[in-house]
Scaffold this motif. Structure first.
Motif: not given
Length: 140
Positions: A80, A101-104, A109-112, A117, A122
């Motif tokens: 990512n 769609k993301h993770k932290t 911050l993680y985005v595929t 997004v 952003l």
């Protein structure tokens, strides 16, 4: 005390991004390069072998450890895109649910892929994260 491993280098950001194998990650990297350059008013600098950074600040922890880091930046990793400093702004908690769609993690911050997004959200996170880091930690 040991020197930080992640230091600014003279490596070309454009050459680094052009060499990213994954075509989506490569295209997203060039888009983030343009977006962060415009939003921060800074030129990109490679920090270590894989982080594209914009602006810098000096930090010092209570432990005595200190160093310099990019104010905001990103790295196009295999799994990512990792964005740094963008969750630091005062509005990040409010903006994250609107991002897509993301993770932290604690500081990342993680985005595929950027298509997952909202680019306006952003952009606001990049702008406010950069401004926050520079106003909180930057010393002229």
């Amino acid at each position: 005390m040991a020197e930080n491993k992640t230091q600014p280098t003279d490596v070309s950001v454009e050459e680094f991004l052009a060499a990213v194998e994954h075509p989506t990650r490569r295209a997203d990297g060039f888009e983030l390069l343009d977006m962060m350059r415009e939003l921060t008013g800074q030129e990109a600098v490679m920090w270590g072998p894989t982080i594209v950074g914009f602006g810098s600040y000096h930090y010092k922890y209570d432990s005595g450890r200190e160093g310099d880091a990019a104010a905001v930046g990103f790295s196009p990793r295999k799994a990512n895109l990792v964005l740094y400093g963008v969750t630091e702004g005062p509005h990040a908690d409010r903006l994250l649910p609107e991002l897509g769609k993301h993770k932290t993690s604690t500081a990342c911050l993680y985005v595929t892929k950027l298509d997952d997004v909202d680019r306006g959200v952003l952009a606001e996170m990049i702008r406010t994260g950069y401004q926050h880091v520079m106003s909180e930690y930057h010393t002229p």
